[in-house]
Design an enzyme around this catalytic site. Structure first.
Site, mmCIF file in Angstrom:
data_model
loop_
_atom_site.group_PDB
_atom_site.id
_atom_site.type_symbol
_atom_site.label_atom_id
_atom_site.label_comp_id
_atom_site.label_asym_id
_atom_site.label_seq_id
_atom_site.Cartn_x
_atom_site.Cartn_y
_atom_site.Cartn_z
ATOM 1 C CD GLU A 110 -2.759 1.136 2.535
ATOM 2 O OE1 GLU A 110 -3.825 1.752 2.501
ATOM 3 O OE2 GLU A 110 -2.392 0.463 3.532
ATOM 4 C CE LYS B 180 -7.610 1.319 3.263
ATOM 5 N NZ LYS B 180 -6.420 1.939 3.921
ATOM 6 C CB CYS C 108 -4.867 -1.540 4.145
ATOM 7 S SG CYS C 108 -4.036 -1.394 5.761
#
Length: 314
Positions: free
Chosen positions: A54, A143, A185
């Site tokens: 990331e 995301k 994440c």
């Protein structure tokens, strides 16, 4: 009531996957060059799927997202709009690998008509770009779940102060092997995305991520194993290397988990390339031995992969 759906083949042939755990500084050009070196190193192991962390092209932090953000749309962007796009494409092409390009900050400028003149808005996303061995863009993942947490005395972080959330699950077809799901994440904490991906036939869940020194030791490995055991497929988590001189201290420990939730390989804290061979037989063995896919009780609870699910079929 067991599902009558016949599962499609998931992993067509064995494939090596590499997680590239690398450190990033403030110089974007240097970060891209360093990533290229490490992708080349990963490819020499025989890996055909390579994963970056990331925010691999910049420091991680809300204060950094706007200044490092790049324009990706309309695609393809020009080299000046997105040097990272073109660097990733070249890394994939030069090494003939499928490259899951970690994530980069993305900037989107929109203009809408208003009564008192045009209304201009700038939005930012945390975005992963996935490229084929020819350097072609295969998919983009923004995301979905933003990292907004507050653990008293430990860490407070609010991505939503700067970033906007994505709105789709990202499934990517790798023709020789099958399909993978890519998320970023904090997305790993939400099992719904993983469940849908598994029921759509993915052989692996891939999460570029940057857990910290509070959440990392608590949940990083646990979440990788949980998503694997829930769905009986492979899970890869790829972290930045730890840099205690940076503003955000990443946990590291990039890892790959097998369909029985056993950790196959795990990095330490520093820069490292970890490689695991994924084999479809291990997925089938897990699913035959503990046949979750045939025992789901959709008469008791709904199938979350059906209905109003926003994803792109690979």
């Amino acid at each position: 009531m067991a599902s009558s759906t016949t599962p499609r083949p998931v992993l067509k042939q064995p494939v090596k996957l590499a997680c590239v755990q690398l450190a990033s500084g403030s110089d974007k050009t240097a970060n891209l060059e360093h990533a290229a070196d490490k992708v080349r190193e990963a490819a020499t192991t025989g890996a055909k799927i390579v994963v970056l962390p990331e925010c691999f092209n910049s420091p991680y932090g809300c204060e950094h997202f706007p200044s490092y953000a790049e324009t990706l749309l309309p695609s393809p962007p020009t080299p000046s709009q997105s040097p990272s796009f073109h660097a990733l494409s070249a890394m994939a092409r030069d090494n003939k690998v499928y490259l899951i390009g970690g994530s980069i900050p993305e900037q989107v400028n929109t203009t809408t008509a208003a009564a008192d003149g045009d209304d201009k808005k700038t939005s930012y996303y945390n975005t992963s770009l996935i490229f084929s061995p020819t350097g072609a863009l295969l998919a983009t993942h923004r995301k979905v779940h933003l990292f907004d947490i507050s653990i008293p005395g430990k860490i407070t972080f609010r991505e939503s102060d700067v970033l906007s959330p994505g709105n789709k699950l990202t499934l990517v077809d790798l023709p020789e092997y099958g399909s993978v799901a890519v998320a970023i994440c904090y997305d790993v904490r939400f099992p719904e995305l993983a469940t849908i991906a598994a029921r759509k036939g993915c052989f692996a869940l891939v999460y570029p991520g940057a857990f910290n020194l509070t959440t990392g030791p608590l949940h990083w490995r646990l979440l990788g194993q949980a998503r694997a055991v829930d769905n009986q497929l492979y899970v890869a988590l790829c972290s930045p290397a730890r840099d205690m001189s940076a503003g955000y201290h990443a946990w590291g420990h990039s890892l790959v988990v097998d369909p029985m939730a056993q950790v196959m390989v795990e990095a330490g804290e520093r820069e490292e390339v970890v490689v695991a061979e994924l084999d479809g037989d291990r997925i089938e063995e897990a699913r035959k031995g503990i046949p979750l896919r045939d025992q789901r009780r959709f008469d008791v609870y709904p199938d979350v992969s059906q209905g109003n699910v926003n994803f792109e079929e690979p």
